[in-house]
Design an enzyme around this catalytic site. Structure first.
Site, PDB file in Angstrom:
ATOM      1  N   ARG A 124       0.855  -1.188   0.000  1.00 37.85           N
ATOM      2  CA  ARG A 124       0.000   0.000   0.000  1.00 37.85           C
ATOM      3  C   ARG A 124       0.892   1.240   0.000  1.00 37.85           C
ATOM      4  O   ARG A 124       2.104   1.137   0.136  1.00 37.85           O
ATOM      5  CB  ARG A 124      -0.948  -0.010   1.215  1.00 37.85           C
ATOM      6  CG  ARG A 124      -0.268  -0.514   2.433  1.00 37.85           C
ATOM      7  CD  ARG A 124      -0.308   0.296   3.682  1.00 37.85           C
ATOM      8  NE  ARG A 124      -0.286   1.712   3.555  1.00 37.85           N
ATOM      9  CZ  ARG A 124       0.812   2.463   3.732  1.00 37.85           C
ATOM     10  NH1 ARG A 124       2.009   1.917   3.967  1.00 37.85           N
ATOM     11  NH2 ARG A 124       0.752   3.773   3.646  1.00 37.85           N
ATOM     12  N   GLY A 125       0.252   2.411  -0.172  1.00 33.32           N
ATOM     13  CA  GLY A 125       1.022   3.642  -0.300  1.00 33.32           C
ATOM     14  C   GLY A 125       1.233   3.904  -1.787  1.00 33.32           C
ATOM     15  O   GLY A 125       1.664   3.011  -2.523  1.00 33.32           O
ATOM     16  N   ALA A 126       0.917   5.138  -2.208  1.00 36.97           N
ATOM     17  CA  ALA A 126       0.838   5.415  -3.644  1.00 36.97           C
ATOM     18  C   ALA A 126       2.087   5.002  -4.441  1.00 36.97           C
ATOM     19  O   ALA A 126       1.983   4.247  -5.418  1.00 36.97           O
ATOM     20  CB  ALA A 126       0.512   6.893  -3.846  1.00 36.97           C
ATOM     21  N   GLN A 180      -2.628   2.788   9.858  1.00 37.32           N
ATOM     22  CA  GLN A 180      -1.301   2.894   9.233  1.00 37.32           C
ATOM     23  C   GLN A 180      -0.302   3.615  10.142  1.00 37.32           C
ATOM     24  O   GLN A 180       0.895   3.320  10.121  1.00 37.32           O
ATOM     25  CB  GLN A 180      -1.399   3.665   7.897  1.00 37.32           C
ATOM     26  CG  GLN A 180      -2.012   2.886   6.756  1.00 37.32           C
ATOM     27  CD  GLN A 180      -3.499   3.103   6.635  1.00 37.32           C
ATOM     28  OE1 GLN A 180      -4.178   3.406   7.611  1.00 37.32           O
ATOM     29  NE2 GLN A 180      -4.032   2.924   5.448  1.00 37.32           N
ATOM     30  N   ASP A 233      -1.792  10.918  -2.493  1.00 37.79           N
ATOM     31  CA  ASP A 233      -2.147   9.866  -3.464  1.00 37.79           C
ATOM     32  C   ASP A 233      -2.401  10.437  -4.847  1.00 37.79           C
ATOM     33  O   ASP A 233      -2.266   9.739  -5.847  1.00 37.79           O
ATOM     34  CB  ASP A 233      -3.373   9.088  -2.977  1.00 37.79           C
ATOM     35  CG  ASP A 233      -2.968   8.146  -1.865  1.00 37.79           C
ATOM     36  OD1 ASP A 233      -2.821   8.624  -0.722  1.00 37.79           O
ATOM     37  OD2 ASP A 233      -2.736   6.955  -2.154  1.00 37.79           O
ATOM     38  N   LYS A 249      -4.785  10.211   2.633  1.00 39.79           N
ATOM     39  CA  LYS A 249      -5.511   9.363   3.585  1.00 39.79           C
ATOM     40  C   LYS A 249      -6.583  10.141   4.328  1.00 39.79           C
ATOM     41  O   LYS A 249      -6.365  11.274   4.762  1.00 39.79           O
ATOM     42  CB  LYS A 249      -4.487   8.765   4.558  1.00 39.79           C
ATOM     43  CG  LYS A 249      -5.026   7.856   5.638  1.00 39.79           C
ATOM     44  CD  LYS A 249      -5.896   6.739   5.116  1.00 39.79           C
ATOM     45  CE  LYS A 249      -5.244   5.886   4.051  1.00 39.79           C
ATOM     46  NZ  LYS A 249      -6.200   4.969   3.374  1.00 39.79           N
TER      47      LYS A 249
END
Ligand code: MRU
Length: 344
Positions: free
Chosen positions: A52-54, A197, A238, A249
């Site tokens: 995860r994470g752009a 997160q 993102d 987020k």
């Protein structure tokens, strides 16, 4: 740790044959890397937030296209381009908001279009470059962001925009690492409900590099700001629209509003692969809605329950609430259309 030293934490590792993905759903209790040799499984790993994470999503997708080519290309298989295109389509459907996914797939698609023969070597070189460029961009942004912040008593971050969310070093956490290396600062991380997160990833990642951090409940942010303990909020992104509106987020927008009220400055750190010049403003950004079950106590996860949940996992912070956008190509203060255009 200085910026050239090896990081302790890596979300992704490529060995030429397979992609190793650290399963972030299991952190911090379990450190488990799974091996992927199939693009469809990588799409599922993105969908289920193992990765995860752009920027990390974009990098994983690029390697997935290499895996797809390895699986489908053969001189005797005239359908290989179509089969890779199907995998790319599946990868594009894995998550909607992070533009880095579509940016990376677009680059890979263009590289495929240029190949008449075996595409594997060219695709692998490109995926490795996407990965290496992301790490380099993070180090550059770390220094640029730290130059702006200078000495500060306290910084707060939200979600995880660190090595776990990128090729390495991190965007927001890259800046925080650089600030910390130059002189001590107090670092606060919001827990980032509902997926946590901040609580599960950010404070753990910082601890791996022996950087102290203080976890707060998301709902403590206003009171933290009122106490005067922080001067900056530093977050990743993102997708950034042409006018400087930022999707990040869920909870980032609330922090930006609170920051303005309390005279705290808001920094967004993102590589130019997160800029989406094709959309005029944040209203055009598709906000991912995730399952109610990620939020609801299990007793309500039944058919015909009277209680349901609304679970948007990103929000849009208007540009006018942002003090600085930091990219590897430079910094824009008080972002607007002209500022973002200068980065594209
Ligand atoms: O849902 P996630 O965990 O993929 O969301 C991640 C974020 O919102 C990050 O802040 C953003 O991707 C920037 S990561 C460098």
């Amino acid at each position: 740790m200085n910026s050239t030293q090896q990081l302790t934490v890596s979300a992704l590792a490529w060995n030429g044959n397979c992609l190793k993905v650290l399963d972030q759903r299991q952190l911090p209790e379990h450190i488990i890397y799974d091996e992927y040799t199939d693009a469809k499984r990588v799409a599922e790993a993105i969908r289920s937030m193992r990765v995860r994470g752009a920027p990390a999503i974009g990098i994983a997708a690029a390697y997935a296209v290499v895996l797809s080519a390895k699986q489908h290309y053969a001189q005797t298989n005239s359908a290989w381009q179509k089969q890779i295109a199907e995998d790319i389509e599946l990868l594009a459907q894995s998550r909607p908001t992070a533009v880095n996914l579509f940016w990376a797939l677009d680059l890979m698609q263009k590289a495929i279009a240029q190949q008449t023969g075996n595409p594997i070597s060219a695709l692998q070189t490109l995926a490795e470059k996407i990965h290496a460029d992301d790490i380099a961009a993070n180090h550059t942004m770390g220094e640029l962001g730290a130059d702006i912040i200078g000495n500060t008593k306290g910084i707060m971050t939200h979600c995880n925009a660190g090595a776990l969310a990128t090729g390495g070093y991190g965007t927001a956490l890259g800046v925080i690492r650089s600030v910390y290396q130059r002189g001590s600062t107090k670092i606060y991380a919001g827990e980032t409900r509902p997926w946590l997160q901040g609580a599960r990833l950010t404070v753990w990642e910082l601890a791996q590099d022996a950087i102290p951090a203080t976890l707060i409940a998301d709902s403590a942010a206003a009171w933290l700001m009122a106490s005067g303990a922080i001067e900056w909020i530093v977050v990743g992104a993102d997708r950034i629209a042409a006018n400087g509106d930022v999707a990040n987020k869920i909870g980032t927008y609330s922090l930006a509003v609170l920051a303005r009220q309390h005279g705290v400055k808001m920094m967004v750190v993102a590589p130019t692969s997160t800029l989406d010049g094709s959309i005029a403003n944040g209203a055009e950004i598709k906000i991912e809605q995730r399952l109610q079950s990620e939020l609801l106590p299990s007793c309500y996860n039944v058919e015909n329950a009277l209680v349901d949940a609304w679970n948007p996992v990103f929000d849009v912070t208007p540009a006018h609430l942002i003090s600085a956008i930091v990219t590897e190509r430079g910094v824009v203060l008080n972002p607007d259309k002209d500022g973002v255009r200068s980065l594209l």
